[in-house]
Design an enzyme around this catalytic site. Structure first.
Site, PDB file in Angstrom:
ATOM      1  N   TYR A 245       5.597 -14.110  -0.386  1.00 22.06           N
ATOM      2  CA  TYR A 245       5.026 -14.441   0.914  1.00 22.06           C
ATOM      3  C   TYR A 245       5.503 -15.844   1.296  1.00 22.06           C
ATOM      4  O   TYR A 245       6.144 -16.539   0.502  1.00 22.06           O
ATOM      5  CB  TYR A 245       3.490 -14.409   0.844  1.00 22.06           C
ATOM      6  CG  TYR A 245       2.922 -13.091   0.374  1.00 22.06           C
ATOM      7  CD1 TYR A 245       3.009 -11.950   1.168  1.00 22.06           C
ATOM      8  CD2 TYR A 245       2.295 -12.988  -0.861  1.00 22.06           C
ATOM      9  CE1 TYR A 245       2.479 -10.741   0.744  1.00 22.06           C
ATOM     10  CE2 TYR A 245       1.766 -11.774  -1.298  1.00 22.06           C
ATOM     11  CZ  TYR A 245       1.863 -10.660  -0.496  1.00 22.06           C
ATOM     12  OH  TYR A 245       1.359  -9.459  -0.921  1.00 22.06           O
TER      13      TYR A 245
ATOM     14  N   SER B 233       5.649  -4.657  -6.265  1.00 26.00           N
ATOM     15  CA  SER B 233       6.765  -5.366  -6.907  1.00 26.00           C
ATOM     16  C   SER B 233       6.303  -6.067  -8.183  1.00 26.00           C
ATOM     17  O   SER B 233       7.082  -6.213  -9.133  1.00 26.00           O
ATOM     18  CB  SER B 233       7.396  -6.371  -5.939  1.00 26.00           C
ATOM     19  OG  SER B 233       6.475  -7.368  -5.556  1.00 26.00           O
TER      20      SER B 233
ATOM     21  N   GLU C  34       1.288  -6.183  -5.158  1.00 26.03           N
ATOM     22  CA  GLU C  34       1.003  -5.286  -6.276  1.00 26.03           C
ATOM     23  C   GLU C  34       2.221  -4.475  -6.704  1.00 26.03           C
ATOM     24  O   GLU C  34       2.549  -4.433  -7.889  1.00 26.03           O
ATOM     25  CB  GLU C  34      -0.143  -4.334  -5.911  1.00 26.03           C
ATOM     26  CG  GLU C  34      -0.473  -3.343  -7.013  1.00 26.03           C
ATOM     27  CD  GLU C  34      -1.737  -2.542  -6.748  1.00 26.03           C
ATOM     28  OE1 GLU C  34      -1.803  -1.392  -7.218  1.00 26.03           O
ATOM     29  OE2 GLU C  34      -2.661  -3.052  -6.071  1.00 26.03           O
TER      30      GLU C  34
ATOM     31  N   ARG D  69       5.682 -10.361  -5.468  1.00 24.04           N
ATOM     32  CA  ARG D  69       4.462 -10.600  -4.703  1.00 24.04           C
ATOM     33  C   ARG D  69       3.602  -9.327  -4.677  1.00 24.04           C
ATOM     34  O   ARG D  69       4.093  -8.224  -4.944  1.00 24.04           O
ATOM     35  CB  ARG D  69       4.805 -11.014  -3.270  1.00 24.04           C
ATOM     36  CG  ARG D  69       5.297  -9.868  -2.414  1.00 24.04           C
ATOM     37  CD  ARG D  69       5.708 -10.311  -1.021  1.00 24.04           C
ATOM     38  NE  ARG D  69       5.697  -9.178  -0.089  1.00 24.04           N
ATOM     39  CZ  ARG D  69       6.265  -9.160   1.093  1.00 24.04           C
ATOM     40  NH1 ARG D  69       6.943 -10.219   1.513  1.00 24.04           N
ATOM     41  NH2 ARG D  69       6.180  -8.100   1.878  1.00 24.04           N
TER      42      ARG D  69
ATOM     43  N   GLN E 158      13.169   1.562  -2.807  1.00 16.16           N
ATOM     44  CA  GLN E 158      12.455   1.333  -4.064  1.00 16.16           C
ATOM     45  C   GLN E 158      13.391   1.416  -5.265  1.00 16.16           C
ATOM     46  O   GLN E 158      13.305   0.586  -6.186  1.00 16.16           O
ATOM     47  CB  GLN E 158      11.315   2.335  -4.202  1.00 16.16           C
ATOM     48  CG  GLN E 158      10.152   2.055  -3.260  1.00 16.16           C
ATOM     49  CD  GLN E 158       8.979   2.984  -3.498  1.00 16.16           C
ATOM     50  OE1 GLN E 158       9.146   4.132  -3.881  1.00 16.16           O
ATOM     51  NE2 GLN E 158       7.778   2.490  -3.271  1.00 16.16           N
TER      52      GLN E 158
ATOM     53  N   ASP F  90       0.824  -1.206   0.000  1.00 17.47           N
ATOM     54  CA  ASP F  90       0.000   0.000   0.000  1.00 17.47           C
ATOM     55  C   ASP F  90       0.860   1.260   0.000  1.00 17.47           C
ATOM     56  O   ASP F  90       0.674   2.163  -0.822  1.00 17.47           O
ATOM     57  CB  ASP F  90      -0.931   0.001   1.218  1.00 17.47           C
ATOM     58  CG  ASP F  90      -1.773  -1.260   1.305  1.00 17.47           C
ATOM     59  OD1 ASP F  90      -1.310  -2.214   1.959  1.00 17.47           O
ATOM     60  OD2 ASP F  90      -2.852  -1.300   0.704  1.00 17.47           O
TER      61      ASP F  90
END
Length: 383
Positions: free
Chosen positions: A200, A281, A279, A277, A261, A24
């Site tokens: 994950y 990346s 959104e 994994r 980033q 997020d």
């Protein structure tokens, strides 16, 4: 603030609650930076977890109100203060604006643009829902739903104006790749297949590790610090720590520190295959124009598999049939925690086709326009 007539909105508020680890805040921070750097906008980011931003952007301080790289970053407090709303308000991922802020929006002489930036999905209904509006029943404020996506009928994906040029310059310069990897403490054999693994927890990693150990080609797997280390720990008896290098058969597995980033983009550009994994990346791996394997965020009742299938239907368009079948088996096996050995080997046999498709797919995405530009264009239109 009263907007001067005929001038585009210059002040933007972005509200973000950190729910899915760093996904997020990763999206919101990239958006805030792009709006400020490329469009000269004044951006205020309301955030409930400063520590998450600090991992992505280390210059963030433990301070409730600060300026970070030109962005006003404010801790989202439990009791929201009386502040003047911005001209454009982005409610990221349905995080729900504070009631007092919504009331203040309603009191403005010219009501702000209110956008709900939704999660990314390749499902077909997104095309129809992008741009839909809802009316707040208490104040009559209009909220527009803005969907990132993979067609021209959606908001597209985040992509900075110089990103593709920077990537191409990096990938065409072998020395830049060597120097970047060396800064991470990584030295690879010239014939090694370089893999990044950001995922994950996933029991399917056990079958891949077994396969990589027996590979005909040396494999060097770089694992940024994260949740997949717990699954690797169950395979290696203990979770490898940051800086650890484990060598078994043809596999060299190396754990590298959590990256900013910008560093992570360069990792994706450096590797031959990227496991990603969530959104943020996932999107950056597509801009890397390299083969990727996506671990979608697990949801109840396997709703995430519907979203996975929707993306695969788009991503696999134009693929040679054997590669399409192999990728489908690999992606589903990876997301369902199954044995991935056969699917991996079949994909690797067709690596050159996979590489070509990855480049073509990136060009397709680029033709759709980028999310920040579409947001700005939308907000410059008359209400």
């Amino acid at each position: 603030m009263k907007r001067i007539e005929n001038l585009p909105p210059r002040h933007w508020d972005i509200f973000c609650r950190v729910i899915d680890n760093y996904g997020d805040i990763g999206v919101c921070w990239r958006l805030a930076r792009q709006l400020h750097c490329e469009y000269g906008l004044s951006v205020r980011l309301w955030l409930d977890d400063l520590a998450a931003l600090r991992r992505l952007w280390p210059s963030t301080a433990d301070c409730a109100h600060q300026t970070v790289s030109g962005i006003e970053v404010v801790q989202w407090p439990a009791v929201f203060p009386a502040v003047e709303p911005a001209e454009v308000v982005i409610e990221a991922f349905a995080c729900e604006l504070p009631e007092t802020y919504v009331a203040a929006m309603a009191r403005q002489p010219e009501r702000p643009r209110w956008l709900n930036l939704e999660y990314l999905s390749a499902e077909t209904w997104v095309d129809d829902c992008h741009g839909m509006r809802s009316i707040n029943p208490q104040y009559g404020l209009v909220k527009t739903f803005f969907f990132p996506g993979f067609t021209g009928k959606t908001g597209g994906l985040l992509c900075e104006a110089q990103l593709r040029q920077e990537r191409e310059a990096f990938q065409e310069n072998p020395e830049a790749r060597v120097n970047f990897l060396a800064s991470m403490g990584v030295t690879t054999a010239s014939d090694a297949l370089l893999i990044s693994l950001f995922s994950y927890e996933n029991p399917a990693i056990h079958s891949l590790v077994e396969t990589w150990c027996k590979s005909a080609r040396p494999i060097h797997c770089l694992v940024p610090e994260g949740r997949i280390l717990a699954s690797l720990g169950r395979y290696f008896d203990s979770a490898p720590a940051v800086g650890a290098k484990v060598m078994r058969g043809q596999l060299t597995l190396q754990v590298i520190p959590f990256m900013t980033q910008d560093q992570y983009d360069r990792l994706l550009w450096s590797c031959d295959i990227n496991f990603v994994r969530g959104e943020d990346s996932f999107v950056r791996a597509q801009w890397a124009a390299k083969p990727l394997v996506w671990h979608i965020y697990p949801q109840d009742e396997e709703a995430h598999l519907v979203k996975l299938a929707a993306f695969m239907a788009r991503y696999h368009h134009g693929l040679p049939p054997l590669l399409a079948q192999a990728l489908e088996c690999l992606w589903y096996g990876w997301n369902c925690g199954d044995n991935c050995q056969d699917a991996w080997n079949q994909c690797l046999e067709r690596l050159s086709e996979w590489q070509l498709h990855s480049r073509n797919w990136e060009q397709t995405l680029n033709s759709l326009g980028d999310l920040a530009a579409k947001l700005v264009q939308f907000c410059e239109k008359p209400l």
